[in-house]
Design a protein around this motif. Structure first.
Motif, short mmCIF file in Angstrom:
data_model
loop_
_atom_site.label_atom_id
_atom_site.label_comp_id
_atom_site.label_asym_id
_atom_site.label_seq_id
_atom_site.Cartn_x
_atom_site.Cartn_y
_atom_site.Cartn_z
N HIS A 32 0.84 -1.19 0.00
CA HIS A 32 0.00 0.00 0.00
C HIS A 32 0.88 1.25 0.00
N VAL A 84 -8.40 -8.03 1.07
CA VAL A 84 -8.46 -6.59 0.78
C VAL A 84 -9.07 -5.87 1.99
N TYR A 85 -9.14 -4.55 1.90
CA TYR A 85 -10.07 -3.82 2.73
C TYR A 85 -10.75 -2.80 1.84
N TYR A 86 -12.07 -2.66 2.01
CA TYR A 86 -12.89 -1.96 1.03
C TYR A 86 -12.66 -0.45 1.01
N CYS A 88 -9.85 0.97 1.12
CA CYS A 88 -8.57 1.22 0.46
C CYS A 88 -8.79 1.98 -0.84
N CYS A 92 -5.98 -2.09 -3.41
CA CYS A 92 -7.11 -3.01 -3.26
C CYS A 92 -8.12 -2.80 -4.37
N GLN A 96 -8.98 -5.69 -7.33
CA GLN A 96 -10.32 -6.17 -7.66
C GLN A 96 -10.73 -5.76 -9.08
N SER A 118 -13.79 -11.94 -2.08
CA SER A 118 -13.05 -10.83 -1.46
C SER A 118 -13.33 -10.87 0.04
N SER A 120 -12.47 -8.82 3.60
CA SER A 120 -11.88 -7.65 4.24
C SER A 120 -11.10 -8.07 5.48
N VAL A 182 0.18 -7.37 -1.77
CA VAL A 182 -0.87 -7.51 -2.78
C VAL A 182 -0.75 -8.90 -3.37
N THR A 200 -1.56 -6.63 -9.08
CA THR A 200 -2.93 -6.17 -9.28
C THR A 200 -3.49 -6.53 -10.65
#
Length: 278
Positions: A32, A84-86, A88, A92, A96, A118, A120, A182, A200
């Motif tokens: 990140h 992931v965390y939404y 982000c 992330c 997706q 997915s 979180s 990632v 990604t």
């Protein structure tokens, strides 16, 4: 038998190399943007690959409507897990989006032959946030896609930690954000970890072949043998590599053998014709 293998190799290669969504320059690992790689390493962020181990399928998360759901109810076959965390705003989303872009290139039926999940790793995120991103990413898929083919889960800290520990996924909270690798994980229907996919962007052949490996227990040894014969997984580049020399050598041998058999057959036929005419 060799001819059969070559034909199956070619059948696999032709659709897998068509319509690649990326040039193959996917980085092995990204973090990140809120932390530099050195800081991420110091914080113990990364992936410890645990190929062949199983994740606990009895873990319970919340689905998009807030209902409890066990992983065992969703992992019924080959499954791609995206940690992931939404909230982000960086990788992330790219991760997706990359999955949504490659799904039309996967020659398998979503919801029936594979599923994407997915999950979180932020225990503070509510189910309605997961539902919002489900609409966004499923809406980005350019082909018909069943609603059950890609699920978006949230959960409490205990279940999240058990899952991330099981797949060797190490992350750290930094205020409201996270420092995290990632990576995606491909698992079989019994929870066995089959393959890690990094970055990604996804190559259709990498995803398809990983799903084939995950189906090993169902498709039998024949397909597994063909995949292993035609492709090798390169752990450095984190991608499947087509065994060009092996397949080419097989084609040459088969061609030479067929030509020799043709010469022997025509020679015998000509000899019989000469004897019959004398």
């Amino acid at each position: 038998m060799l001819r059969y293998l070559v034909i199956l190799c070619l059948a696999l290669v032709l659709p897998l190399h068509g319509g690649a969504a990326t040039d193959g320059s996917t980085p092995v690992e990204e973090h990140h943007h809120h932390a530099a790689p050195a800081a991420a390493e110091a914080a113990g962020v990364g992936v410890d690959e645990r190929l062949g181990e199983k994740i606990p399928l009895d873990l319970t998360f919340n689905d998009e409507a807030g209902r409890p759901v066990r992983l065992a109810d969703l992992v019924t076959g080959p499954t791609i897990i995206l940690p992931v965390y939404y909230r982000c705003t960086n990788v992330c989303n790219f991760l997706q989006n990359g999955m949504a872009a490659v799904i039309p290139e996967i020659r398998r039926k979503p919801g029936e032959e594979y599923r994407v999940i997915s999950v979180s790793f932020d225990e503070t995120e509510p189910p309605d946030l997961a539902a919002r991103y489900r609409r966004i990413y499923q809406g980005a898929i350019t082909t018909p896609f069943p609603g059950d083919g890609w699920r978006f889960l949230t959960g409490d800290a205990a279940n999240i930690r058990q899952l991330t520990d099981a797949i060797g996924y190490r992350f750290q909270r930094k205020g409201r954000d996270f420092v995290h690798p990632v990576a995606s994980v491909v698992i079989a229907g019994d929870g066995t970890i089959i393959r890690y996919l990094y970055g990604t962007a996804f190559l259709p052949k990498d995803v398809t072949l990983a799903l084939l490996e995950a189906r090993e227990g169902k498709v039998g040894k024949t397909i597994r043998t063909v995949v292993g014969y035609c492709f090798s997984f390169d752990p450095k580049q984190k991608t499947y590599v087509f065994n060009l020399l092996r397949v080419s050598a097989t084609v040459v041998i088969l061609t030479a053998g067929a030509f020799l058999a043709f010469l022997l057959t025509t020679g015998r036929t000509g000899s019989r014709q000469r004897k019959g005419g004398s």
